[in-house]
Design a protein around this motif. Sequence first.
Motif, PDB file in Angstrom:
ATOM      1  N   GLU A  35      11.782  17.932  -1.515  1.00  0.00           N
ATOM      2  CA  GLU A  35      12.388  18.724  -0.452  1.00  0.00           C
ATOM      3  C   GLU A  35      11.577  19.774   0.300  1.00  0.00           C
ATOM      4  O   GLU A  35      12.399  20.302   1.114  1.00  0.00           O
ATOM      5  N   SER A  38      11.558  19.156   4.171  1.00  0.00           N
ATOM      6  CA  SER A  38      12.791  19.005   4.855  1.00  0.00           C
ATOM      7  C   SER A  38      13.252  20.439   4.940  1.00  0.00           C
ATOM      8  O   SER A  38      14.008  21.107   6.023  1.00  0.00           O
ATOM      9  N   THR A  39      13.114  21.289   3.772  1.00  0.00           N
ATOM     10  CA  THR A  39      13.300  22.863   3.960  1.00  0.00           C
ATOM     11  C   THR A  39      12.485  23.492   4.837  1.00  0.00           C
ATOM     12  O   THR A  39      13.151  24.571   5.420  1.00  0.00           O
ATOM     13  N   LEU A  42      13.693  22.833   8.316  1.00  0.00           N
ATOM     14  CA  LEU A  42      15.053  23.647   8.442  1.00  0.00           C
ATOM     15  C   LEU A  42      15.096  25.033   8.736  1.00  0.00           C
ATOM     16  O   LEU A  42      15.490  25.635   9.624  1.00  0.00           O
TER      17      LEU A  42
END
Length: 126
Positions: A35, A38-39, A42
């Motif tokens: 992840e 994606s982090t 974000l």
Amino acid sequence: GVQVSFSVRGYTGVILYTDKASDKVFCYLVKSSSEWLSTLILCIKEYGPGANPRSIKPRYLMTDFASEVHSKEFTKFIQDNDIRLDNSAPYKHAQNPVERKIQTISNMMRATLIYNLAPIRYWCYG
């Protein structure tokens, strides 16, 4: 860096990003080490130039030579956004200042859990 621990919600770790200028730490709970991208997206979306006009886009990312940041998708994102990737040497934690932050935050969390007599189910977050 990713720390492995199992939570009641399925989280297995945390990914930390640090702003070197302000020393602010951004923490994201994750269910797998894949992840990272994606982090990062974000974090840039929540705190980058789109959210705060006084903010600047990230210029470089320092990692502990995690294999996840060397995937094709992650590399493409880094190149498309003109972010330089710096890796510390393997097993040389002193080269990456975030490693010390991880240790400090973990110690503070454990002390807080002990002091507040937190139930064992919350210890995975510390």
